[in-house]
Design a protein around this motif. Structure first.
Motif, PDB file in Angstrom:
ATOM      1  N   LEU A 277       1.029  -1.416   0.151  1.00 45.24           N
ATOM      2  CA  LEU A 277       0.365   0.181   0.007  1.00 45.24           C
ATOM      3  C   LEU A 277       0.786   1.240   0.172  1.00 45.24           C
ATOM      4  CD1 LEU A 277      -2.544  -0.818   2.533  1.00 45.24           C
ATOM      5  CD2 LEU A 277      -2.375  -1.928  -0.068  1.00 45.24           C
ATOM      6  N   ASP A 278       0.253   2.458  -0.481  1.00 42.23           N
ATOM      7  CA  ASP A 278       0.770   3.509  -0.385  1.00 42.23           C
ATOM      8  C   ASP A 278      -0.041   4.742  -0.468  1.00 42.23           C
ATOM      9  OD1 ASP A 278       3.015   5.544  -0.687  1.00 42.23           O
ATOM     10  OD2 ASP A 278       2.747   5.537  -3.664  1.00 42.23           O
ATOM     11  N   PRO A 279      -0.444   4.826   0.575  1.00 41.67           N
ATOM     12  CA  PRO A 279      -1.632   6.098   0.705  1.00 41.67           C
ATOM     13  C   PRO A 279      -0.958   7.110   0.543  1.00 41.67           C
ATOM     14  CG  PRO A 279      -1.558   4.517   2.952  1.00 41.67           C
ATOM     15  CD  PRO A 279      -0.032   4.274   1.799  1.00 41.67           C
ATOM     16  N   ASP A 280      -1.703   8.140  -0.411  1.00 38.89           N
ATOM     17  CA  ASP A 280      -1.392   9.537  -1.003  1.00 38.89           C
ATOM     18  C   ASP A 280      -1.443   9.975  -0.598  1.00 38.89           C
ATOM     19  OD1 ASP A 280      -2.075   8.269  -3.518  1.00 38.89           O
ATOM     20  OD2 ASP A 280      -4.064   9.084  -3.603  1.00 38.89           O
ATOM     21  N   GLY A 281      -0.006  10.413  -0.043  1.00 34.98           N
ATOM     22  CA  GLY A 281      -0.187  12.554   1.549  1.00 34.98           C
ATOM     23  C   GLY A 281       0.699  11.685   2.338  1.00 34.98           C
ATOM     24  N   TYR A 282       1.342   9.939   2.135  1.00 34.46           N
ATOM     25  CA  TYR A 282       1.616   9.442   3.441  1.00 34.46           C
ATOM     26  C   TYR A 282       3.079   9.404   2.659  1.00 34.46           C
ATOM     27  CZ  TYR A 282      -2.667  10.525   6.452  1.00 34.46           C
ATOM     28  OH  TYR A 282      -3.476  11.453   6.411  1.00 34.46           O
ATOM     29  N   SER A 283       4.277   9.287   4.034  1.00 36.51           N
ATOM     30  CA  SER A 283       5.738   8.616   3.652  1.00 36.51           C
ATOM     31  C   SER A 283       5.516   7.137   4.550  1.00 36.51           C
ATOM     32  CB  SER A 283       6.593   9.790   4.048  1.00 36.51           C
ATOM     33  OG  SER A 283       8.166   8.025   3.050  1.00 36.51           O
ATOM     34  N   CYS A 284       5.074   6.053   3.973  1.00 37.06           N
ATOM     35  CA  CYS A 284       5.264   4.768   4.848  1.00 37.06           C
ATOM     36  C   CYS A 284       6.273   3.859   5.292  1.00 37.06           C
ATOM     37  CB  CYS A 284       3.898   3.673   4.649  1.00 37.06           C
ATOM     38  SG  CYS A 284       2.346   4.978   4.845  1.00 37.06           S
ATOM     39  N   LYS A 285       6.817   3.225   6.131  1.00 40.51           N
ATOM     40  CA  LYS A 285       7.548   2.542   6.732  1.00 40.51           C
ATOM     41  C   LYS A 285       6.696   1.338   6.462  1.00 40.51           C
ATOM     42  CE  LYS A 285      10.917   5.730   8.648  1.00 40.51           C
ATOM     43  NZ  LYS A 285      12.053   4.685  10.195  1.00 40.51           N
ATOM     44  N   ARG A 286       6.723  -0.357   5.764  1.00 40.63           N
ATOM     45  CA  ARG A 286       6.547  -1.237   6.255  1.00 40.63           C
ATOM     46  C   ARG A 286       6.908  -2.290   6.960  1.00 40.63           C
ATOM     47  NH1 ARG A 286       3.450  -4.354   1.409  1.00 40.63           N
ATOM     48  NH2 ARG A 286       5.211  -6.879   1.940  1.00 40.63           N
ATOM     49  N   GLU A 287       6.725  -3.313   7.512  1.00 41.35           N
ATOM     50  CA  GLU A 287       7.283  -4.524   7.897  1.00 41.35           C
ATOM     51  C   GLU A 287       6.248  -5.226   7.913  1.00 41.35           C
ATOM     52  OE1 GLU A 287       9.034  -4.009  11.817  1.00 41.35           O
ATOM     53  OE2 GLU A 287       8.378  -2.020  12.119  1.00 41.35           O
ATOM     54  N   ILE A 288       6.913  -6.728   8.664  1.00 34.49           N
ATOM     55  CA  ILE A 288       6.070  -7.863   7.983  1.00 34.49           C
ATOM     56  C   ILE A 288       6.677  -9.048   8.924  1.00 34.49           C
ATOM     57  CG2 ILE A 288       5.654  -9.965   6.056  1.00 34.49           C
ATOM     58  CD1 ILE A 288       6.419  -8.244   3.957  1.00 34.49           C
ATOM     59  N   CYS A 289       5.506  -9.371   9.798  1.00 37.99           N
ATOM     60  CA  CYS A 289       5.744 -10.082  10.529  1.00 37.99           C
ATOM     61  C   CYS A 289       5.039 -11.436  10.416  1.00 37.99           C
ATOM     62  CB  CYS A 289       5.750 -10.371  11.910  1.00 37.99           C
ATOM     63  SG  CYS A 289       5.249 -11.712  12.781  1.00 37.99           S
ATOM     64  N   SER A 290       5.393 -12.866  10.407  1.00 40.90           N
ATOM     65  CA  SER A 290       4.651 -14.449  10.806  1.00 40.90           C
ATOM     66  C   SER A 290       4.977 -14.759  11.992  1.00 40.90           C
ATOM     67  CB  SER A 290       5.400 -14.781   9.290  1.00 40.90           C
ATOM     68  OG  SER A 290       5.793 -14.525   8.189  1.00 40.90           O
ATOM     69  N   LEU A 291       3.203 -15.139  11.876  1.00 45.04           N
ATOM     70  CA  LEU A 291       2.965 -15.244  13.587  1.00 45.04           C
ATOM     71  C   LEU A 291       3.065 -16.844  13.211  1.00 45.04           C
ATOM     72  CD1 LEU A 291      -0.054 -13.468  14.360  1.00 45.04           C
ATOM     73  CD2 LEU A 291       2.417 -13.551  15.213  1.00 45.04           C
ATOM     74  N   GLU A 292       4.993 -17.818  13.832  1.00 49.82           N
ATOM     75  CA  GLU A 292       4.180 -19.382  13.128  1.00 49.82           C
ATOM     76  C   GLU A 292       3.657 -20.270  13.544  1.00 49.82           C
ATOM     77  OE1 GLU A 292       8.790 -19.815  14.567  1.00 49.82           O
ATOM     78  OE2 GLU A 292       9.491 -18.451  13.273  1.00 49.82           O
ATOM     79  N   LYS A 293       2.809 -19.851  14.797  1.00 50.23           N
ATOM     80  CA  LYS A 293       2.128 -20.659  15.394  1.00 50.23           C
ATOM     81  C   LYS A 293       0.958 -20.780  14.807  1.00 50.23           C
ATOM     82  CE  LYS A 293       1.851 -22.172  19.402  1.00 50.23           C
ATOM     83  NZ  LYS A 293       1.404 -21.445  21.064  1.00 50.23           N
ATOM     84  N   GLY A 294       0.729 -19.892  14.236  1.00 50.09           N
ATOM     85  CA  GLY A 294      -0.672 -19.991  13.694  1.00 50.09           C
ATOM     86  C   GLY A 294      -0.713 -19.880  12.169  1.00 50.09           C
ATOM     87  N   GLY A 295      -0.015 -20.253  11.320  1.00 43.31           N
ATOM     88  CA  GLY A 295       0.405 -19.428  10.056  1.00 43.31           C
ATOM     89  C   GLY A 295       0.201 -18.752   9.403  1.00 43.31           C
ATOM     90  N   SER A 296      -0.221 -17.177  10.086  1.00 41.24           N
ATOM     91  CA  SER A 296      -0.250 -15.822   9.688  1.00 41.24           C
ATOM     92  C   SER A 296       0.352 -14.824   9.358  1.00 41.24           C
ATOM     93  CB  SER A 296      -1.496 -15.255  10.639  1.00 41.24           C
ATOM     94  OG  SER A 296      -1.448 -15.309  11.618  1.00 41.24           O
ATOM     95  N   VAL A 297       0.105 -13.820   8.948  1.00 42.61           N
ATOM     96  CA  VAL A 297       1.272 -12.841   8.306  1.00 42.61           C
ATOM     97  C   VAL A 297       0.462 -11.297   9.057  1.00 42.61           C
ATOM     98  CG1 VAL A 297       0.592 -13.080   6.022  1.00 42.61           C
ATOM     99  CG2 VAL A 297       3.088 -12.308   6.845  1.00 42.61           C
ATOM    100  N   VAL A 298       1.324 -10.279   9.057  1.00 49.05           N
ATOM    101  CA  VAL A 298       0.875  -9.068   9.965  1.00 49.05           C
ATOM    102  C   VAL A 298       1.555  -8.797   9.052  1.00 49.05           C
ATOM    103  CG1 VAL A 298       0.742  -7.131  11.061  1.00 49.05           C
ATOM    104  CG2 VAL A 298       0.473  -9.852  11.663  1.00 49.05           C
ATOM    105  N   TYR A 299       0.918  -7.550   7.909  1.00 47.21           N
ATOM    106  CA  TYR A 299       1.880  -6.870   7.256  1.00 47.21           C
ATOM    107  C   TYR A 299       1.659  -5.008   8.402  1.00 47.21           C
ATOM    108  CZ  TYR A 299       1.428  -9.373   3.477  1.00 47.21           C
ATOM    109  OH  TYR A 299       1.414 -10.840   2.300  1.00 47.21           O
ATOM    110  N   TYR A 300       2.955  -4.435   8.333  1.00 45.99           N
ATOM    111  CA  TYR A 300       2.667  -3.100   9.328  1.00 45.99           C
ATOM    112  C   TYR A 300       2.881  -2.260   9.409  1.00 45.99           C
ATOM    113  CZ  TYR A 300       2.391  -0.303  13.929  1.00 45.99           C
ATOM    114  OH  TYR A 300       3.097   0.292  14.823  1.00 45.99           O
ATOM    115  N   TYR A 301       2.567  -1.091   8.618  1.00 44.72           N
ATOM    116  CA  TYR A 301       2.598   0.164   8.188  1.00 44.72           C
ATOM    117  C   TYR A 301       2.819   1.779   9.169  1.00 44.72           C
ATOM    118  CZ  TYR A 301       1.806  -1.488   3.507  1.00 44.72           C
ATOM    119  OH  TYR A 301       1.371  -2.472   2.105  1.00 44.72           O
ATOM    120  N   THR A 302       3.339   2.511   9.443  1.00 47.11           N
ATOM    121  CA  THR A 302       3.836   2.900   9.819  1.00 47.11           C
ATOM    122  C   THR A 302       3.632   4.770   9.538  1.00 47.11           C
ATOM    123  OG1 THR A 302       6.416   3.049  10.973  1.00 47.11           O
ATOM    124  CG2 THR A 302       4.464   1.896  12.673  1.00 47.11           C
ATOM    125  N   VAL A 303       3.497   5.961  10.444  1.00 52.87           N
ATOM    126  CA  VAL A 303       3.569   6.692   9.297  1.00 52.87           C
ATOM    127  C   VAL A 303       4.034   7.885  10.456  1.00 52.87           C
ATOM    128  CG1 VAL A 303       2.322   9.308   7.931  1.00 52.87           C
ATOM    129  CG2 VAL A 303       2.374   6.908   7.493  1.00 52.87           C
TER     130      VAL A 303
END
Length: 303
Positions: A277-303
């Protein structure tokens, strides 16, 4: 001046095993039963929107969603969200497949908070205002839904003053006027809404569209202005359709700072949206985290 802001919300999600009886979770967790369960949490029910697949409760301190096989509870900073867990599980009378706790704030927690044995703990972000805390346990995650479900959690701070003033009683005397003036009703135009205005200021909204839900909570005071947006269960065909929804939510508040967590219940295997994602008007930093036990993934953005 002392802050009236109780802190960013906490979110607790409990997924249960499929029912072996004729009663689903919604039939067990009725409004009267939930009224008692929520007392130790220190919040009460303000309104109920009941649809075919979900009961959406507006609370005095955020929201509660009850589906046939899982529960999502959001409460504000000073509430005791974990105090309801044992009773929720007891009334459900089902095996717990997974428990997930998130909050846009790093905090010291331990396994006893979830009442489970093996808890996975992760913190994303680089400083207190931009951190995201995930606490999870997946004792029977393999029994969860194998279809991808995206959960979007957007926490916005330092709201635009003109946008924030919409959620003051002197500007908009009813929750309906707040919804219309802010543009909140345009985020998911086909959804059914339940709204509540607090006096002298503040706003809460739940919406339901089939199996999908969204919720918004606003604290408009200038010194600590904050708004949260969450949606869960919508099927986004690509990153562009997801970005459009995030852009609509941001446009309602025009925050100077926000954190955005997008969680998929399935691991990345290729071919699915990558949440670039690249929201208009914002400069974002992105991290990706995998939850190993649950097999899910989190995409995390900060401004």
């Amino acid at each position: 001046m002392a802050s009236a802001f109780e802190g960013v919300e906490k979110r607790l999600e409990i997924i249960f095993s499929a029912s072996t009886s004729n009663k689903n979770l919604r039939e067990k967790l009725t409004r009267n039963v939930l009224h008692q369960i929520l007392k130790p949490v220190d919040c009460k029910i303000e309104d109920l929107l009941s649809e075919d697949q979900v009961d959406a409760y507006l609370l005095s301190a955020s929201s509660l969603f009850v589906f046939d096989d899982f529960v999502i509870l959001k409460t504000c900073g000073n509430t005791k969200i974990f105090e309801c867990m044992k009773e929720l599980i007891r009334v459900a009378a089902r095996e717990v497949n997974s428990v997930l706790y998130t909050r846009a704030l790093a905090e010291k927690l331990n396994d006893t908070n979830l009442g489970l044995e093996k808890v996975e703990d992760a913190v994303l972000g680089v400083n207190d205002e931009k951190q995201w805390h995930i606490l999870s346990d997946f004792p029977h995650a393999a029994d969860n839904n194998t279809k991808e479900v995206l959960t979007v959690e957007l926490c916005m701070r330092r709201l635009d003053r003109e946008k924030a003033s919409i959620f003051e009683e002197k500007t908009s005397p009813t929750s309906e006027k707040m919804t219309e003036a802010s543009g909140i009703g345009l985020i998911f135009p086909e959804a059914k809404l339940s709204t509540f205005a607090f006096s002298p200021c503040g706003y809460s909204m739940n919406s339901v569209e089939g199996k999908a839900i969204s919720t918004i909570h606003v604290v408009p005071e200038e010194a600590w202005s904050f708004a949260s947006f969450e949606c869960c269960g919508y099927e986004f065909k690509d990153d562009e359709s997801l970005q459009q929804v995030v852009a609509r939510a941001l446009a309602c508040f025009k925050p100077k700072m926000f954190t955005l967590a997008i969680r998929s219940n399935l691991p990345v295997i290729g071919g699915e949206p990558q949440c670039n994602l690249d929201p208009d008007g914002y400069s974002c930093k992105r991290e990706i985290c995998s939850l190993e036990k649950g097999g899910s993934v989190v995409y995390y953005y900060t401004v």
